[in-house]
Design a protein around this motif. Structure first.
Motif, short mmCIF file in Angstrom:
data_model
loop_
_atom_site.label_atom_id
_atom_site.label_comp_id
_atom_site.label_asym_id
_atom_site.label_seq_id
_atom_site.Cartn_x
_atom_site.Cartn_y
_atom_site.Cartn_z
N LEU A 359 0.85 -1.19 0.00
CA LEU A 359 0.00 0.00 0.00
C LEU A 359 0.89 1.23 0.00
CD1 LEU A 359 -2.93 1.10 0.20
CD2 LEU A 359 -2.63 1.08 2.70
N PRO A 360 1.07 1.90 -1.16
CA PRO A 360 2.00 3.03 -1.25
C PRO A 360 1.69 4.15 -0.27
CG PRO A 360 1.39 2.28 -3.44
CD PRO A 360 0.50 1.55 -2.48
N GLU A 361 0.43 4.45 -0.03
CA GLU A 361 0.08 5.56 0.85
C GLU A 361 0.67 5.40 2.24
OE1 GLU A 361 -3.97 6.86 1.02
OE2 GLU A 361 -4.38 6.19 -1.02
N ALA A 362 0.73 4.16 2.72
CA ALA A 362 1.29 3.90 4.04
C ALA A 362 2.66 3.25 3.97
CB ALA A 362 0.35 2.99 4.82
N ARG A 363 3.12 2.97 2.75
CA ARG A 363 4.35 2.20 2.53
C ARG A 363 4.29 0.91 3.36
NH1 ARG A 363 8.39 6.04 4.45
NH2 ARG A 363 6.57 6.98 5.45
N ALA A 364 3.12 0.29 3.33
CA ALA A 364 2.86 -0.91 4.13
C ALA A 364 2.90 -2.15 3.25
CB ALA A 364 1.50 -0.79 4.80
N THR A 365 3.40 -3.22 3.81
CA THR A 365 3.50 -4.50 3.12
C THR A 365 2.67 -5.55 3.85
OG1 THR A 365 5.75 -4.00 2.39
CG2 THR A 365 5.08 -6.30 2.35
N MET A 366 1.92 -6.32 3.08
CA MET A 366 1.14 -7.42 3.66
C MET A 366 1.38 -8.68 2.84
SD MET A 366 -2.98 -7.78 4.46
CE MET A 366 -3.47 -7.38 2.77
N VAL A 367 1.76 -9.74 3.53
CA VAL A 367 1.96 -11.05 2.89
C VAL A 367 1.20 -12.09 3.72
CG1 VAL A 367 3.61 -12.85 2.25
CG2 VAL A 367 4.22 -10.44 1.95
N VAL A 368 0.43 -12.91 3.02
CA VAL A 368 -0.30 -14.01 3.66
C VAL A 368 0.00 -15.28 2.87
CG1 VAL A 368 -2.54 -14.92 4.36
CG2 VAL A 368 -2.14 -12.44 4.40
N LEU A 369 0.39 -16.33 3.56
CA LEU A 369 0.70 -17.62 2.93
C LEU A 369 -0.04 -18.71 3.69
CD1 LEU A 369 4.56 -17.08 2.65
CD2 LEU A 369 2.95 -17.03 0.74
N LEU A 370 -0.74 -19.60 2.98
CA LEU A 370 -1.47 -20.66 3.66
C LEU A 370 -1.41 -21.96 2.88
CD1 LEU A 370 -5.22 -20.05 2.99
CD2 LEU A 370 -3.61 -18.21 2.64
N ASN A 371 -1.69 -23.04 3.59
CA ASN A 371 -1.51 -24.36 2.99
C ASN A 371 -2.82 -25.06 2.67
OD1 ASN A 371 -2.08 -24.79 5.70
ND2 ASN A 371 -0.58 -26.44 5.96
N THR A 372 -3.78 -24.29 2.15
CA THR A 372 -4.98 -24.85 1.54
C THR A 372 -5.54 -23.83 0.57
OG1 THR A 372 -7.14 -25.88 1.94
CG2 THR A 372 -6.59 -23.97 3.28
N ASP A 373 -6.29 -24.31 -0.41
CA ASP A 373 -6.99 -23.42 -1.34
C ASP A 373 -8.49 -23.71 -1.30
OD1 ASP A 373 -7.27 -25.11 -4.45
OD2 ASP A 373 -6.59 -25.99 -2.58
N ILE A 374 -8.95 -24.44 -0.30
CA ILE A 374 -10.37 -24.81 -0.22
C ILE A 374 -11.19 -23.59 0.17
CG2 ILE A 374 -12.05 -26.30 0.91
CD1 ILE A 374 -9.78 -28.34 1.35
N THR A 375 -12.15 -23.24 -0.66
CA THR A 375 -12.93 -22.04 -0.42
C THR A 375 -13.89 -22.21 0.76
OG1 THR A 375 -14.62 -22.71 -2.00
CG2 THR A 375 -12.84 -21.31 -2.82
N HIS A 376 -14.32 -21.08 1.30
CA HIS A 376 -15.32 -21.06 2.38
C HIS A 376 -16.41 -20.08 1.99
CE1 HIS A 376 -17.13 -21.05 6.32
NE2 HIS A 376 -16.98 -19.74 6.42
N ASP A 377 -17.62 -20.57 1.86
CA ASP A 377 -18.75 -19.74 1.41
C ASP A 377 -18.39 -19.01 0.11
OD1 ASP A 377 -20.30 -20.52 3.52
OD2 ASP A 377 -19.89 -18.75 4.74
#
Length: 415
Positions: A359-377
């Motif tokens: 997010l350039p406005e805040a110079r913020a970085t977000m990374v999410v990594l997970l070990n499933t791709d099964i959707t929920h709703d």
């Protein structure tokens, strides 16, 4: 994306076992430092006006912990790694749940993970480097570089990188689904993948609309190989990964998976039952989704990608120019999303999901990594985590991608 009642992606998922959800979160950072220890100066040297972003205090971290655990319970996610940071605000780095359901081994912040379509950011960066070198042009027709492409004299490299080619997405082909799930360890060549696409008519004329399509990236991978004079793996590792200072990002050519890594779990299988996909061969995704990385590298890559440090300013400006899409609040440039101001990409392939944004406005970085791709709703778990996190730290910039936009992986229209 096209969906039918018999689509590959199943919409419902049961809750995970209570034992898995009882694993405590790791509080160490990926670098071994305390997770909340600030790593940036509170002052800005860029002159950028910061958006409202909370200091990542223990109180904020506790809110994030609660939100992440709630998504895990609701969506049945075995394990997830989260990294969040902004200058002067500190770091939030956590690993929750398990990396291996069979052994109960905990998820750790520094595990290697398959990152799916975040790979597209590397492939398109490679292409844009060749643009800067004058070896290819964004307005070159793909026919100039690859023979036999339907509408190839009209589809440009820009159309391909911007998901506006009109080509059929090979991962929606029923024959592809059967070929992959009947033998997930089998290798695929780029030419085989294109054959699954090219037997279908074009969906629309180039530039007329946005439609996410993995076929586009297979073609761009071939362009990089031809213009770059080396295999795509070598070009990305030598010309993109190394200059970016990434030490744990690799482009596999087969089933190899550096250790330590998490096991992945999917229901995108021939039987529809959940299976361990750790050793599935990602060659079917190649330039569209084969790359492996980890949290430290992706935190760095998110900033590099959004700020364009590997490209000229002119080329980066073209990359970030987003055209209209059918995704509310989101635009797509050249191999890159802009979702409510968050710039980067998500990724999903059987067993794994990733979210790497800046997010350039805040110079913020977000990374999410997970070990499933099964959707929920009918929602991607990576999007659920992104929503929950950003509602706390950037309520004016809540990350959201509907399932159709964030399924850049195999999804034939029928079985």
């Amino acid at each position: 994306m096209r969906y039918s009642q018999m689509r590959w992606r199943r919409a419902c998922v049961g809750l995970a076992a209570a034992a898995m959800l009882g694993v405590p979160a790791s509080t160490g950072s990926a670098y071994g430092a305390p997770a909340l220890e600030p790593s940036f100066s509170a002052s800005s040297s860029t002159g950028t006006t910061d958006t409202e972003f909370p200091e990542l205090t223990p109180a904020v971290a506790a809110r994030l912990d609660t939100a992440v655990r709630q998504i895990m319970r609701e969506a049945g996610v075995p394990g997830v790694i989260v990294g969040l940071s902004a200058p002067g605000k500190g770091n939030y780095v956590r690993a929750f749940g398990v990396a291996d359901k069979a052994t109960g081994a905990p998820m750790e912040p520094d595990l290697y993970m398959r990152i799916g379509s975040v790979t597209k950011t590397f492939t398109v960066t490679a292409l844009l480097e060749l643009v800067d070198q004058g070896k290819v042009g964004l307005d070159d027709p793909i026919a100039k570089h690859v023979d036999g492409v339907p509408n190839g004299d009209r589809i440009t490299l820009r159309d391909l990188a911007g998901m506006r080619s009109g080509l059929f997405n090979y991962t929606e082909d029923e024959g592809f689904f059967k070929a992959l799930t009947s033998n997930p360890q089998r290798p695929f060549t780029p030419e085989e993948l294109l054959d699954f696409s090219f037997k279908h008519p074009v969906q629309f004329q180039p530039g007329e609309q946005f439609e996410y399509c993995n076929t586009n990236l297979i073609l761009l991978g071939l362009v990089v190989e031809k213009a770059g004079g080396m295999p795509l793996k070598e070009f990305i590792e030598q010309k993109v990964v190394k200059p970016a200072g990434l030490r744990h990002t690799v482009f596999p050519t087969g089933t190899e998976f550096p250790s330590p890594h998490a096991h992945g779990y999917t229901n995108q299988t021939a039987s529809g039952k959940v299976e361990d996909t750790t050793d599935w061969n990602p060659s079917w995704a190649w330039a569209a989704g084969a790359v492996i990385s980890d949290l430290p590298d992706l935190r760095s890559w998110a900033r590099t990608l959004a700020t364009g440090t590997l490209l000229t300013a002119e080329t980066q400006a073209q990359r970030l120019k987003t055209g209209p899409t059918t995704i509310p609040g989101a635009g797509y440039g050249l191999g890159i999303f802009n979702v409510q101001g968050w710039i980067g990409h998500n990724g999903s392939l059987p067993g794994y999901e990733a979210l790497t944004v800046y997010l350039p406005e805040a110079r913020a970085t977000m990374v999410v990594l997970l070990n499933t791709d099964i959707t929920h709703d009918q929602a991607e778990p990576s999007t659920l985590f992104g929503q929950a996190i950003t509602r706390i730290v950037t309520p004016d910039h809540v990350f959201n991608l509907p399932v159709q936009a964030s399924r850049p992986t195999p999804q034939p229209t029928s079985r």
